[in-house]
Design a protein around this motif. Structure first.
Motif, PDB file in Angstrom:
ATOM      1  N   SER A 122     -52.288  -7.388 -68.836  1.00 52.37           N
ATOM      2  CA  SER A 122     -51.656  -7.532 -70.145  1.00 52.37           C
ATOM      3  C   SER A 122     -51.458  -6.161 -70.785  1.00 52.37           C
ATOM      4  N   ARG A 123     -52.344  -5.211 -70.471  1.00 45.77           N
ATOM      5  CA  ARG A 123     -52.173  -3.852 -70.996  1.00 45.77           C
ATOM      6  C   ARG A 123     -50.898  -3.230 -70.429  1.00 45.77           C
ATOM      7  N   THR A 124     -50.736  -3.355 -69.102  1.00 42.66           N
ATOM      8  CA  THR A 124     -49.528  -2.808 -68.490  1.00 42.66           C
ATOM      9  C   THR A 124     -48.287  -3.477 -69.061  1.00 42.66           C
ATOM     10  N   ALA A 144     -47.931  -4.830 -72.024  1.00 38.14           N
ATOM     11  CA  ALA A 144     -47.703  -4.363 -73.393  1.00 38.14           C
ATOM     12  C   ALA A 144     -47.077  -2.970 -73.392  1.00 38.14           C
ATOM     13  N   GLN A 145     -47.535  -2.110 -72.476  1.00 41.11           N
ATOM     14  CA  GLN A 145     -46.967  -0.759 -72.396  1.00 41.11           C
ATOM     15  C   GLN A 145     -45.480  -0.829 -72.047  1.00 41.11           C
ATOM     16  N   HIS A 146     -45.154  -1.696 -71.074  1.00 39.01           N
ATOM     17  CA  HIS A 146     -43.752  -1.828 -70.682  1.00 39.01           C
ATOM     18  C   HIS A 146     -42.910  -2.398 -71.818  1.00 39.01           C
ATOM     19  N   ILE A 147     -43.481  -3.360 -72.561  1.00 36.76           N
ATOM     20  CA  ILE A 147     -42.748  -3.926 -73.710  1.00 36.76           C
ATOM     21  C   ILE A 147     -42.421  -2.817 -74.701  1.00 36.76           C
ATOM     22  N   GLY A 148     -43.432  -1.960 -74.991  1.00 34.05           N
ATOM     23  CA  GLY A 148     -43.221  -0.866 -75.935  1.00 34.05           C
ATOM     24  C   GLY A 148     -42.100   0.059 -75.491  1.00 34.05           C
ATOM     25  N   ILE A 149     -42.162   0.455 -74.212  1.00 32.55           N
ATOM     26  CA  ILE A 149     -41.163   1.394 -73.688  1.00 32.55           C
ATOM     27  C   ILE A 149     -39.769   0.759 -73.679  1.00 32.55           C
ATOM     28  N   LEU A 150     -39.700  -0.494 -73.208  1.00 32.35           N
ATOM     29  CA  LEU A 150     -38.399  -1.155 -73.090  1.00 32.35           C
ATOM     30  C   LEU A 150     -37.776  -1.450 -74.453  1.00 32.35           C
ATOM     31  N   GLU A 204     -38.047   0.281 -77.165  1.00 37.77           N
ATOM     32  CA  GLU A 204     -37.458   1.513 -77.688  1.00 37.77           C
ATOM     33  C   GLU A 204     -36.139   1.806 -76.984  1.00 37.77           C
TER      34      GLU A 204
END
Lengths: 264, 125
Positions: B97-99, B101-107, B109
């Motif tokens: 879920s951490r990975t 969430a990181q991808h959600i943040g990057i995508l 933007e």
């Protein structure tokens, strides 16, 4: 003949000296921020001032205050994580972007303003002129006037000593999040970065996989705004937890560096 | 065969657990792969409770001289294994879920950038 040789010499000169100059590098400044609405704008602006050629990215780690809008208003690119993941995961997100964007150097600067962006240059110069993959700004290498509460200082000293022994090299500021990393280190950090106590833990990981680290003295400011994640009362508790975490980590196999960031 | 009240109680409890888990799997409240350990534990306890003579012989080997205690030891060890397994599952889920969430943040933007670029390009000045 002579002409060709001169051209060749100039070429060699270029490849050895000019390529290593700072202006040719693609630099990304990673600023993790959790509830830093007071300081974030000042941090972004002073990074921009002392390093205008660098790209700045603020990782808003699920802040509950207006960090997001303040950071966006300050002109930085902002990545907003959907919920609080912790400093380690936030910084790793920055490394993922650095890796994807093929940056040469990634600089970590805390969003609370305790690192002086003017000192990024010191980190960069050392990174370019040594064989280090990661250069760490240390408050304790030589005394530049940073005042630490006694209890915390003791914890930091013990921790530094312990990690120095584990890594078989002298380290003085293992909790410093003021660092510059080259491409090799960026790749490692993007695919595997510890999340619980990222600064000390990453040092052990670096040592394990042969990433060279070195420290340079920096001054650092007292905190500008917000609250430190480590209050004096919790120093001892924090130190014990970190020592445990680092010990377990040092017994662990080196991380598998599969590339998780390929999909972008 | 069922000699004492305790054994009877254990049999009823194990059957109850078995039925509950099966029912939860049937209603999709529990994924099959997470139900297997529970089912296994319930069946083992059930078998040991029903086959009392076998239990009477196994228990002393483990140094347990009151045979029904062996049932509880079995249950306890089984629960430990299940808990440990679920801790490992939680660890894996946290990492995933951490990975994510990181991808959600990057995508997110990235999408915002692309959208504002499209808006800029299609804007008739």
């Amino acid at each position: 003949m002579l002409f060709v040789q001169i051209v060749l010499l100039i070429d060699i000169y270029n490849s050895v000296y000019l390529v290593k100059s700072r202006s040719d590098l693609k630099i990304l400044v990673i600023i993790p921020a959790y509830n830093e609405q007071v300081s974030i704008s000042m941090v972004v602006k002073s990074v921009n001032q002392s390093l205008p050629e660098a790209d700045i990215i603020v990782i808003n780690d699920g802040s509950k205050d207006s960090t997001l809008s303040v950071a966006a208003g300050s002109g930085a690119k902002v990545i907003s994580l959907p919920y609080n993941l912790g400093i380690g995961a936030a910084v790793q997100t920055g490394f993922m972007i650095a890796h994807n964007g093929k940056y040469d150097v990634a600089v970590q600067v805390d969003g609370d303003g305790q690192h002086d962006p003017q000192e990024i240059g010191v980190l960069l110069d050392h990174l370019l002129n040594s064989d280090s993959d990661v250069v760490i700004g240390s408050r304790y290498l030589i005394n530049l006037g940073y005042v630490t509460p006694i209890a915390r200082l003791l914890g930091i000293r013990i921790l530094a000593k312990y990690i120095s022994i584990l890594c078989k090299k002298r380290l003085t500021d293992t909790t410093s999040g003021f660092r510059a990393s080259n491409r090799r280190a960026i790749q490692v950090c993007a695919s595997s970065y510890p999340s619980d106590y990222p600064e000390p833990e990453s040092l052990v990981t670096f040592n394990k996989i042969g990433i060279n680290t070195s420290e340079v003295p920096v001054s650092m400011n007292q905190r500008y705004g917000g609250k430190s994640s480590i209050t004096p009362f919790w120093s001892a508790y924090y130190m014990i937890k970190v020592i445990l975490a680092v010990t377990i980590l040092s017994l662990r196999r080196a991380p598998n560096l599969e590339d998780k960031t390929n999909d972008f | 065969m069922i000699s004492d009240r305790l054994t009877l109680f254990v049999i009823v409890a194990a059957l109850g657990l078995l039925i509950l888990v099966l029912e939860m799997v049937r209603r999709r409240a529990l994924a099959e792969k997470y139900s297997l350990l529970w089912l296994g534990l319930a069946v083992i306890i059930l078998v040991l409770a029903v086959a009392r003579p076998a239990l009477d012989r196994i228990a002393p080997v483990l140094g347990i001289y009151y045979a029904p205690s062996a049932l509880f030891v079995t249950g306890f060890v089984g629960l430990l294994v299940i808990l440990l397994y679920f801790s490992a599952v939680i660890t894996q889920l946290t990492r995933r879920s951490r990975t994510a969430a990181q991808h959600i943040g990057i995508l997110t933007e990235r999408i915002e950038q692309i959208e504002s670029k499209i808006k800029r390009d299609s804007d008739p000045k």
